[in-house]
Structure formats: C-alpha cells, structure tokens
Design a protein around this motif. Sequence first.
Motif, PDB file in Angstrom:
ATOM      1  N   GLY A 230       0.817  -1.218   0.000  1.00  0.00           N
ATOM      2  CA  GLY A 230       0.000   0.000   0.000  1.00  0.00           C
ATOM      3  C   GLY A 230       0.840   1.252   0.000  1.00  0.00           C
ATOM      4  N   VAL A 231       1.806   1.309   0.913  1.00  0.00           N
ATOM      5  CA  VAL A 231       2.668   2.491   1.004  1.00  0.00           C
ATOM      6  C   VAL A 231       3.528   2.633  -0.247  1.00  0.00           C
ATOM      7  N   GLY A 232       4.101   1.520  -0.704  1.00  0.00           N
ATOM      8  CA  GLY A 232       4.942   1.566  -1.905  1.00  0.00           C
ATOM      9  C   GLY A 232       4.184   2.084  -3.115  1.00  0.00           C
ATOM     10  N   LEU A 233       2.969   1.603  -3.300  1.00  0.00           N
ATOM     11  CA  LEU A 233       2.170   2.042  -4.444  1.00  0.00           C
ATOM     12  C   LEU A 233       1.675   3.476  -4.289  1.00  0.00           C
ATOM     13  N   VAL A 234       1.327   3.860  -3.067  1.00  0.00           N
ATOM     14  CA  VAL A 234       0.925   5.259  -2.833  1.00  0.00           C
ATOM     15  C   VAL A 234       2.072   6.190  -3.217  1.00  0.00           C
ATOM     16  N   GLU A 235       3.275   5.837  -2.795  1.00  0.00           N
ATOM     17  CA  GLU A 235       4.415   6.712  -3.076  1.00  0.00           C
ATOM     18  C   GLU A 235       4.810   6.676  -4.550  1.00  0.00           C
ATOM     19  N   LEU A 236       4.787   5.510  -5.173  1.00  0.00           N
ATOM     20  CA  LEU A 236       5.151   5.392  -6.582  1.00  0.00           C
ATOM     21  C   LEU A 236       4.116   6.061  -7.482  1.00  0.00           C
ATOM     22  N   VAL A 237       2.869   5.623  -7.368  1.00  0.00           N
ATOM     23  CA  VAL A 237       1.800   6.165  -8.217  1.00  0.00           C
ATOM     24  C   VAL A 237       1.514   7.620  -7.846  1.00  0.00           C
ATOM     25  N   GLY A 238       1.528   7.914  -6.545  1.00  0.00           N
ATOM     26  CA  GLY A 238       1.314   9.289  -6.107  1.00  0.00           C
ATOM     27  C   GLY A 238       2.393  10.231  -6.612  1.00  0.00           C
ATOM     28  N   GLY A 239       3.633   9.774  -6.594  1.00  0.00           N
ATOM     29  CA  GLY A 239       4.729  10.593  -7.120  1.00  0.00           C
ATOM     30  C   GLY A 239       4.535  10.903  -8.589  1.00  0.00           C
ATOM     31  N   ILE A 240       4.172   9.883  -9.357  1.00  0.00           N
ATOM     32  CA  ILE A 240       3.914  10.083 -10.793  1.00  0.00           C
ATOM     33  C   ILE A 240       2.745  11.037 -10.991  1.00  0.00           C
ATOM     34  N   ALA A 241       1.665  10.821 -10.242  1.00  0.00           N
ATOM     35  CA  ALA A 241       0.479  11.679 -10.371  1.00  0.00           C
ATOM     36  C   ALA A 241       0.823  13.134 -10.077  1.00  0.00           C
ATOM     37  N   LEU A 242       1.636  13.371  -9.052  1.00  0.00           N
ATOM     38  CA  LEU A 242       2.020  14.749  -8.735  1.00  0.00           C
ATOM     39  C   LEU A 242       2.900  15.341  -9.827  1.00  0.00           C
ATOM     40  N   LEU A 243       3.814  14.564 -10.345  1.00  0.00           N
ATOM     41  CA  LEU A 243       4.716  15.079 -11.376  1.00  0.00           C
ATOM     42  C   LEU A 243       3.966  15.493 -12.637  1.00  0.00           C
ATOM     43  N   ILE A 244       2.922  14.766 -12.986  1.00  0.00           N
ATOM     44  CA  ILE A 244       2.144  15.139 -14.183  1.00  0.00           C
ATOM     45  C   ILE A 244       0.942  16.018 -13.840  1.00  0.00           C
ATOM     46  N   GLY A 245       0.653  16.159 -12.557  1.00  0.00           N
ATOM     47  CA  GLY A 245      -0.454  17.019 -12.146  1.00  0.00           C
ATOM     48  C   GLY A 245      -1.811  16.377 -12.305  1.00  0.00           C
ATOM     49  N   LEU A 246      -1.932  15.117 -11.907  1.00  0.00           N
ATOM     50  CA  LEU A 246      -3.195  14.390 -12.027  1.00  0.00           C
ATOM     51  C   LEU A 246      -3.779  14.108 -10.647  1.00  0.00           C
ATOM     52  N   ALA A 247      -5.032  14.473 -10.450  1.00  0.00           N
ATOM     53  CA  ALA A 247      -5.725  14.256  -9.171  1.00  0.00           C
ATOM     54  C   ALA A 247      -4.893  14.786  -8.007  1.00  0.00           C
ATOM     55  N   VAL A 248      -4.397  15.984  -8.146  1.00  0.00           N
ATOM     56  CA  VAL A 248      -3.423  16.547  -7.205  1.00  0.00           C
ATOM     57  C   VAL A 248      -3.983  16.695  -5.797  1.00  0.00           C
ATOM     58  N   ARG A 249      -5.194  17.175  -5.657  1.00  0.00           N
ATOM     59  CA  ARG A 249      -5.746  17.360  -4.308  1.00  0.00           C
ATOM     60  C   ARG A 249      -5.960  16.019  -3.600  1.00  0.00           C
ATOM     61  N   ILE A 250      -6.479  15.047  -4.321  1.00  0.00           N
ATOM     62  CA  ILE A 250      -6.690  13.719  -3.733  1.00  0.00           C
ATOM     63  C   ILE A 250      -5.353  13.070  -3.412  1.00  0.00           C
ATOM     64  N   THR A 251      -4.434  13.118  -4.368  1.00  0.00           N
ATOM     65  CA  THR A 251      -3.104  12.543  -4.158  1.00  0.00           C
ATOM     66  C   THR A 251      -2.400  13.220  -2.996  1.00  0.00           C
ATOM     67  N   GLY A 252      -2.505  14.527  -2.909  1.00  0.00           N
ATOM     68  CA  GLY A 252      -1.900  15.252  -1.799  1.00  0.00           C
ATOM     69  C   GLY A 252      -2.453  14.800  -0.461  1.00  0.00           C
ATOM     70  N   ALA A 253      -3.758  14.591  -0.394  1.00  0.00           N
ATOM     71  CA  ALA A 253      -4.375  14.141   0.856  1.00  0.00           C
ATOM     72  C   ALA A 253      -3.892  12.747   1.242  1.00  0.00           C
ATOM     73  N   VAL A 254      -3.817  11.845   0.272  1.00  0.00           N
ATOM     74  CA  VAL A 254      -3.371  10.475   0.554  1.00  0.00           C
ATOM     75  C   VAL A 254      -1.904  10.475   1.003  1.00  0.00           C
ATOM     76  N   ILE A 255      -1.070  11.250   0.329  1.00  0.00           N
ATOM     77  CA  ILE A 255       0.344  11.316   0.708  1.00  0.00           C
ATOM     78  C   ILE A 255       0.505  11.992   2.065  1.00  0.00           C
ATOM     79  N   ALA A 256      -0.299  12.989   2.361  1.00  0.00           N
ATOM     80  CA  ALA A 256      -0.231  13.633   3.679  1.00  0.00           C
ATOM     81  C   ALA A 256      -0.524  12.606   4.775  1.00  0.00           C
ATOM     82  N   ILE A 257      -1.527  11.772   4.574  1.00  0.00           N
ATOM     83  CA  ILE A 257      -1.848  10.723   5.551  1.00  0.00           C
ATOM     84  C   ILE A 257      -0.691   9.734   5.661  1.00  0.00           C
ATOM     85  N   ASP A 258      -0.158   9.305   4.518  1.00  0.00           N
ATOM     86  CA  ASP A 258       0.980   8.385   4.479  1.00  0.00           C
ATOM     87  C   ASP A 258       2.159   8.944   5.282  1.00  0.00           C
ATOM     88  N   MET A 259       2.494  10.189   5.051  1.00  0.00           N
ATOM     89  CA  MET A 259       3.645  10.799   5.726  1.00  0.00           C
ATOM     90  C   MET A 259       3.356  11.082   7.198  1.00  0.00           C
TER      91      MET A 259
END
Length: 156
Positions: free
Chosen positions: A65-94
């Motif tokens: 779960g954590v590995g995929l959140v960080e991998l897919v979330g990192g890609i999503a942030l770099l391309i700017g996809l679902a940024v608010r949702i991704t930001g929230a999930v990564i904030a919880i992860d961190m």
Amino acid sequence: MSRQLLPETAGQWSPVLVRLALGIPMFVSGVGKVFAVGPKSMGISGFAGFLASVGVPLPTIAAWGVGLVELVGGIALLIGLAVRITGAVIAIDMLVATVLVHLPNGYPTSSNGIELTLTLSLIALALVASGPGALSVDRALFDTEGRTAGSTVEGH
C-alpha cells in the motif's frame, strides 16, 4: 507585466514547484520500495520486514500500500493528475510515518527524526489547498483554474 498579473502568474506556477518538491521524493521512495532499485532500494520484502519490526499489522499488505501510494502518487504529482486527492493520501501516508516511525527519534533527519516526513506532510497539505497549478493534467482536462468567471473557451 502589470502588477496585477504578476501575483496571478505566480499563483499558477508556485504549485508546480511544490508538486515537483513532493513528487520527486515520493517517486524515488516508491521505486525503491516497489522495485528495489535506486537510492532508497529496499523492496517490498525488506520494507515489510521493517514495518513488522515496528509493529505494523499485515506488514506485507501495508508495504504494498505504502509503496504504491508513493510510486503512483509521485507520478500523479509530477504530471499534475488528481493533485488534491493525491496530496491528501500522501499527507496521511507521511503523517503515519511521522508518528509511527520517526517521532521517537526526535526532530533531525540525521537521527531519523520527524523533520523530513513532517515537511513532506505539510507540502502535501499545501497541494490539497492550492490544487495543481499550471502545466498539469488536471488543468488540461478540467481547466477550472485557468478561466475567470464568465469567460468562454474562445474568449479566454
């Protein structure tokens, strides 16, 4: 550039820099956890073993779960996809990493303290608040930030 246009332009491009500041370390960390390559290579089994050592239940599932959140979330942030949702999930992860792993070690990153994970949590929350900014898939698909009230596609 007029004085009024400059803050608007900065407001559109600042989130791009914030996305890069969070997306790059998340992607690198995710690649290390999922594929066991790069500067943070531990792989799922190594990460699951670490999680088990700190008492995380179902460590292999949590590691994936954590590995995929960080991998897919990192890609999503770099391309700017679902940024608010991704930001929230990564904030919880961190924040979970901050409390579960780093808090007992104090503040400095040099002693594996909360400095880095807390900072990444706050950066993620800044993206939840700001959105993707310019140069993002979200903007290209939905263009909610690029239009002023009452404007049309032709009349931008």
